[in-house]
Design a protein around this motif. Structure first.
Motif, PDB file in Angstrom:
ATOM      1  N   LYS A 150     -52.758 -23.198  10.194  1.00 37.09           N
ATOM      2  CA  LYS A 150     -53.488 -21.921  10.158  1.00 37.09           C
ATOM      3  C   LYS A 150     -52.578 -20.746   9.833  1.00 37.09           C
ATOM      4  O   LYS A 150     -52.914 -19.595  10.113  1.00 37.09           O
ATOM      5  CB  LYS A 150     -54.239 -21.680  11.475  1.00 37.09           C
ATOM      6  CG  LYS A 150     -55.350 -22.683  11.727  1.00 37.09           C
ATOM      7  CD  LYS A 150     -56.183 -22.307  12.931  1.00 37.09           C
ATOM      8  CE  LYS A 150     -57.297 -23.317  13.145  1.00 37.09           C
ATOM      9  NZ  LYS A 150     -58.151 -22.978  14.298  1.00 37.09           N
ATOM     10  N   ILE A 151     -51.407 -21.005   9.248  1.00 37.39           N
ATOM     11  CA  ILE A 151     -50.533 -19.927   8.778  1.00 37.39           C
ATOM     12  C   ILE A 151     -50.772 -19.804   7.280  1.00 37.39           C
ATOM     13  O   ILE A 151     -50.181 -20.524   6.481  1.00 37.39           O
ATOM     14  CB  ILE A 151     -49.049 -20.217   9.074  1.00 37.39           C
ATOM     15  CG1 ILE A 151     -48.828 -20.390  10.574  1.00 37.39           C
ATOM     16  CG2 ILE A 151     -48.164 -19.097   8.552  1.00 37.39           C
ATOM     17  CD1 ILE A 151     -47.413 -20.779  10.943  1.00 37.39           C
ATOM     18  N   GLY A 152     -51.699 -18.958   6.915  1.00 37.69           N
ATOM     19  CA  GLY A 152     -52.044 -18.831   5.511  1.00 37.69           C
ATOM     20  C   GLY A 152     -53.316 -18.018   5.338  1.00 37.69           C
ATOM     21  O   GLY A 152     -53.715 -17.253   6.222  1.00 37.69           O
ATOM     22  N   ASN A 192     -45.940 -13.405   3.763  1.00 36.42           N
ATOM     23  CA  ASN A 192     -46.747 -13.679   4.940  1.00 36.42           C
ATOM     24  C   ASN A 192     -46.089 -12.983   6.140  1.00 36.42           C
ATOM     25  O   ASN A 192     -44.894 -13.165   6.378  1.00 36.42           O
ATOM     26  CB  ASN A 192     -46.800 -15.192   5.181  1.00 36.42           C
ATOM     27  CG  ASN A 192     -47.789 -15.582   6.277  1.00 36.42           C
ATOM     28  OD1 ASN A 192     -47.851 -14.961   7.327  1.00 36.42           O
ATOM     29  ND2 ASN A 192     -48.551 -16.629   6.029  1.00 36.42           N
ATOM     30  N   PRO A 193     -46.839 -12.186   6.899  1.00 33.18           N
ATOM     31  CA  PRO A 193     -46.246 -11.495   8.055  1.00 33.18           C
ATOM     32  C   PRO A 193     -45.551 -12.431   9.033  1.00 33.18           C
ATOM     33  O   PRO A 193     -44.608 -12.028   9.716  1.00 33.18           O
ATOM     34  CB  PRO A 193     -47.449 -10.808   8.714  1.00 33.18           C
ATOM     35  CG  PRO A 193     -48.417 -10.605   7.600  1.00 33.18           C
ATOM     36  CD  PRO A 193     -48.244 -11.805   6.707  1.00 33.18           C
ATOM     37  N   ALA A 194     -45.989 -13.695   9.092  1.00 37.61           N
ATOM     38  CA  ALA A 194     -45.364 -14.659  10.010  1.00 37.61           C
ATOM     39  C   ALA A 194     -43.903 -14.893   9.646  1.00 37.61           C
ATOM     40  O   ALA A 194     -43.068 -15.124  10.530  1.00 37.61           O
ATOM     41  CB  ALA A 194     -46.133 -15.979   9.984  1.00 37.61           C
ATOM     42  N   ALA A 195     -43.586 -14.822   8.346  1.00 40.57           N
ATOM     43  CA  ALA A 195     -42.203 -15.028   7.915  1.00 40.57           C
ATOM     44  C   ALA A 195     -41.317 -13.876   8.394  1.00 40.57           C
ATOM     45  O   ALA A 195     -40.186 -14.088   8.850  1.00 40.57           O
ATOM     46  CB  ALA A 195     -42.132 -15.149   6.394  1.00 40.57           C
ATOM     47  N   ILE A 196     -41.829 -12.661   8.299  1.00 41.89           N
ATOM     48  CA  ILE A 196     -41.069 -11.500   8.770  1.00 41.89           C
ATOM     49  C   ILE A 196     -40.917 -11.534  10.284  1.00 41.89           C
ATOM     50  O   ILE A 196     -39.848 -11.221  10.834  1.00 41.89           O
ATOM     51  CB  ILE A 196     -41.765 -10.185   8.331  1.00 41.89           C
ATOM     52  CG1 ILE A 196     -42.019 -10.173   6.814  1.00 41.89           C
ATOM     53  CG2 ILE A 196     -40.937  -8.984   8.750  1.00 41.89           C
ATOM     54  CD1 ILE A 196     -40.779 -10.238   5.966  1.00 41.89           C
ATOM     55  N   VAL A 235     -37.958   0.828  11.828  1.00 44.89           N
ATOM     56  CA  VAL A 235     -37.221  -0.409  12.099  1.00 44.89           C
ATOM     57  C   VAL A 235     -37.805  -1.565  11.291  1.00 44.89           C
ATOM     58  O   VAL A 235     -37.065  -2.388  10.744  1.00 44.89           O
ATOM     59  CB  VAL A 235     -37.252  -0.721  13.610  1.00 44.89           C
ATOM     60  CG1 VAL A 235     -36.743  -2.133  13.881  1.00 44.89           C
ATOM     61  CG2 VAL A 235     -36.414   0.298  14.373  1.00 44.89           C
ATOM     62  N   ASP A 236     -39.132  -1.625  11.200  1.00 39.57           N
ATOM     63  CA  ASP A 236     -39.777  -2.699  10.450  1.00 39.57           C
ATOM     64  C   ASP A 236     -39.408  -2.651   8.970  1.00 39.57           C
ATOM     65  O   ASP A 236     -39.183  -3.694   8.337  1.00 39.57           O
ATOM     66  CB  ASP A 236     -41.293  -2.623  10.606  1.00 39.57           C
ATOM     67  CG  ASP A 236     -41.753  -3.096  11.978  1.00 39.57           C
ATOM     68  OD1 ASP A 236     -40.925  -3.650  12.719  1.00 39.57           O
ATOM     69  OD2 ASP A 236     -42.938  -2.911  12.303  1.00 39.57           O
ATOM     70  N   ALA A 237     -39.343  -1.448   8.401  1.00 38.83           N
ATOM     71  CA  ALA A 237     -38.972  -1.314   6.989  1.00 38.83           C
ATOM     72  C   ALA A 237     -37.547  -1.839   6.759  1.00 38.83           C
ATOM     73  O   ALA A 237     -37.279  -2.541   5.776  1.00 38.83           O
ATOM     74  CB  ALA A 237     -39.092   0.140   6.548  1.00 38.83           C
ATOM     75  N   GLU A 238     -36.633  -1.522   7.681  1.00 38.41           N
ATOM     76  CA  GLU A 238     -35.261  -2.022   7.551  1.00 38.41           C
ATOM     77  C   GLU A 238     -35.215  -3.542   7.718  1.00 38.41           C
ATOM     78  O   GLU A 238     -34.488  -4.241   6.993  1.00 38.41           O
ATOM     79  CB  GLU A 238     -34.356  -1.360   8.588  1.00 38.41           C
ATOM     80  CG  GLU A 238     -32.910  -1.830   8.497  1.00 38.41           C
ATOM     81  CD  GLU A 238     -32.003  -1.170   9.517  1.00 38.41           C
ATOM     82  OE1 GLU A 238     -30.932  -1.751   9.828  1.00 38.41           O
ATOM     83  OE2 GLU A 238     -32.346  -0.072  10.008  1.00 38.41           O
ATOM     84  N   LEU A 239     -35.998  -4.044   8.662  1.00 41.10           N
ATOM     85  CA  LEU A 239     -36.045  -5.489   8.896  1.00 41.10           C
ATOM     86  C   LEU A 239     -36.514  -6.220   7.633  1.00 41.10           C
ATOM     87  O   LEU A 239     -35.945  -7.242   7.236  1.00 41.10           O
ATOM     88  CB  LEU A 239     -36.991  -5.787  10.054  1.00 41.10           C
ATOM     89  CG  LEU A 239     -37.088  -7.254  10.482  1.00 41.10           C
ATOM     90  CD1 LEU A 239     -35.821  -7.681  11.212  1.00 41.10           C
ATOM     91  CD2 LEU A 239     -38.314  -7.449  11.373  1.00 41.10           C
ATOM     92  N   ILE A 240     -37.538  -5.677   6.973  1.00 40.95           N
ATOM     93  CA  ILE A 240     -38.069  -6.301   5.756  1.00 40.95           C
ATOM     94  C   ILE A 240     -37.034  -6.246   4.641  1.00 40.95           C
ATOM     95  O   ILE A 240     -36.879  -7.198   3.869  1.00 40.95           O
ATOM     96  CB  ILE A 240     -39.389  -5.620   5.345  1.00 40.95           C
ATOM     97  CG1 ILE A 240     -40.463  -5.880   6.401  1.00 40.95           C
ATOM     98  CG2 ILE A 240     -39.858  -6.124   3.981  1.00 40.95           C
ATOM     99  CD1 ILE A 240     -41.741  -5.066   6.219  1.00 40.95           C
ATOM    100  N   ALA A 243     -31.532 -11.379   2.609  1.00 47.60           N
ATOM    101  CA  ALA A 243     -31.088 -12.675   3.124  1.00 47.60           C
ATOM    102  C   ALA A 243     -31.779 -13.845   2.435  1.00 47.60           C
ATOM    103  O   ALA A 243     -31.162 -14.886   2.180  1.00 47.60           O
ATOM    104  CB  ALA A 243     -31.323 -12.741   4.633  1.00 47.60           C
ATOM    105  N   HIS A 244     -33.069 -13.690   2.113  1.00 51.06           N
ATOM    106  CA  HIS A 244     -33.847 -14.834   1.629  1.00 51.06           C
ATOM    107  C   HIS A 244     -34.188 -14.773   0.141  1.00 51.06           C
ATOM    108  O   HIS A 244     -34.601 -15.800  -0.415  1.00 51.06           O
ATOM    109  CB  HIS A 244     -35.129 -14.969   2.447  1.00 51.06           C
ATOM    110  CG  HIS A 244     -34.891 -15.351   3.872  1.00 51.06           C
ATOM    111  ND1 HIS A 244     -34.702 -16.651   4.270  1.00 51.06           N
ATOM    112  CD2 HIS A 244     -34.782 -14.596   5.006  1.00 51.06           C
ATOM    113  CE1 HIS A 244     -34.507 -16.694   5.582  1.00 51.06           C
ATOM    114  NE2 HIS A 244     -34.547 -15.459   6.054  1.00 51.06           N
ATOM    115  N   GLN A 245     -34.055 -13.599  -0.463  1.00 50.90           N
ATOM    116  CA  GLN A 245     -34.398 -13.462  -1.884  1.00 50.90           C
ATOM    117  C   GLN A 245     -35.739 -14.158  -2.184  1.00 50.90           C
ATOM    118  O   GLN A 245     -35.813 -15.125  -2.956  1.00 50.90           O
ATOM    119  CB  GLN A 245     -33.293 -14.056  -2.760  1.00 50.90           C
ATOM    120  CG  GLN A 245     -31.971 -13.314  -2.693  1.00 50.90           C
ATOM    121  CD  GLN A 245     -32.073 -11.893  -3.265  1.00 50.90           C
ATOM    122  OE1 GLN A 245     -32.475 -11.696  -4.412  1.00 50.90           O
ATOM    123  NE2 GLN A 245     -31.695 -10.909  -2.463  1.00 50.90           N
TER     124      GLN A 245
END
Length: 324
Positions: free
Chosen positions: A253-255, A82-86, A102-107, A113-115
């Motif tokens: 509404k996060i879904g 879910n984009p909200a998690a990122i 930057v977004d690719a590195e963040l993901i 970190a979260h596996q």
């Protein structure tokens, strides 16, 4: 098994990747969002002596579906988030720069970190059903837009004629697509059985049953009905802090917005026509719940019951549904 993490920032034409190796080294590359680009990605990974990765990308419509399936078929672990998690992860890192690289590195760092759990691709017949259901949704939206245009008043005869012709065409396409959906479900015994189970629930008919089967393709991957409700963004969200902040409880509404939209009118129908839901909702009203809160609760109840009948393989039973 620890795997290098591959962060993917997907777009319509291309996708940026960031390979975060076990040594901590980063590698960036851009590929076209095509079958050729997927093959080039696979070769690029081999060039860096990487056989398997844990790939992670955001759920952004249909742009990432083909790539996700390709990576899964080649043995990679894939997580579709879910984009909200990122976004929340970026906020926790006080990230101020937003580019595709930057977004690719963040993901990739989120993945490390979260596996996150592995994505399981839907069966081919479910993917086809999903495509048909989403096509029907688009056709219905186009019909509403043209009907509104006509109702607003079209003064030019040629334009009015064009709108009317398009409406006739859209109505034909809607009927045809609805028949294709029914035929597809009838052709696959598993889908047909699940559709009949969902149809046993008050308020749910063929169209909603098909959408539920398309948007929740593998009900058994969820450990509880609450998880499915959370996937649909139908769990309540409280907003309270100390003695001064006491916000109203609302749906998160996060879904999956398609599920929420699809369950609204079935909830209205269930409240109007089902003694079970009328009695259940009356208890909510007596506790001071507003009209919209009751509708939201019925939507959540519907998806809880849907989970129950699909998981158990038994049709709707009012007695069992009381605890759903």
């Amino acid at each position: 098994m620890n795997l290098p993490c591959l962060g993917i920032d997907i777009a319509k034409v291309k996708f940026n990747v960031c390979l975060l190796q076990l040594t901590g080294k980063l590698k960036h590359k851009v590929f076209s969002n095509t079958a050729t680009g997927f093959e080039q990605l696979q070769q690029w990974l081999k060039k860096h002596e990487v056989q398997l990765v844990h790939a992670c990308l955001e759920a952004t419509g249909t742009y990432g579906e083909a790539l996700s399936l390709y990576l899964h078929q080649h043995g990679h672990t894939v997580s579709v988030m879910n984009p909200a998690a990122i976004k929340a992860f970026a906020a926790s890192r006080l990230s101020r720069t937003k580019t595709d690289r930057v977004d690719a590195e963040l993901i990739a760092r989120f993945c490390l970190a979260h596996q996150p759990p592995a994505w399981i691709p839907p069966a081919p017949e479910v993917r086809e059903l999903q495509a048909l259901v989403r096509r029907l949704e688009s056709l219905l939206e186009m019909r509403v837009a043209e009907e509104n245009r006509l109702a607003a008043g079209v003064t030019v005869a040629a334009v009015r004629s064009s709108v009317e012709e398009l409406l006739t065409h859209l109505k034909d396409q809607i009927t045809r697509t609805q028949k294709l959906i029914r035929k597809h479900i009838d052709k696959h015994p598993g889908l047909k059985q699940q559709s009949e189970l969902l149809n046993s629930i008050p308020g749910i008919a063929d169209t909603t049953a098909a959408l539920l089967l398309a948007e929740v393709p593998n009900i058994k991957q969820y450990r509880s009905a609450r998880q499915v409700a959370a996937f649909a963004g139908l769990v309540p969200r409280e907003r309270q802090s100390g003695s001064s902040v006491k916000g109203r409880v609302r749906l998160s509404k996060i879904g999956n917005a398609r599920l929420r939209k699809a369950l609204y009118f079935p909830a209205i129908t269930a409240l109007r026509c089902s003694p079970f839901f009328r009695h259940w909702a009356e208890g909510l009203r007596q506790r001071g719940k507003s009209k919209m809160s009751v509708i939201g609760a019925v939507m959540r109840k519907l998806i809880h019951i849907a989970y129950g009948v699909l998981k158990s393989g038994r049709p709707f039973d009012p007695e069992l549904a009381k605890s759903a």
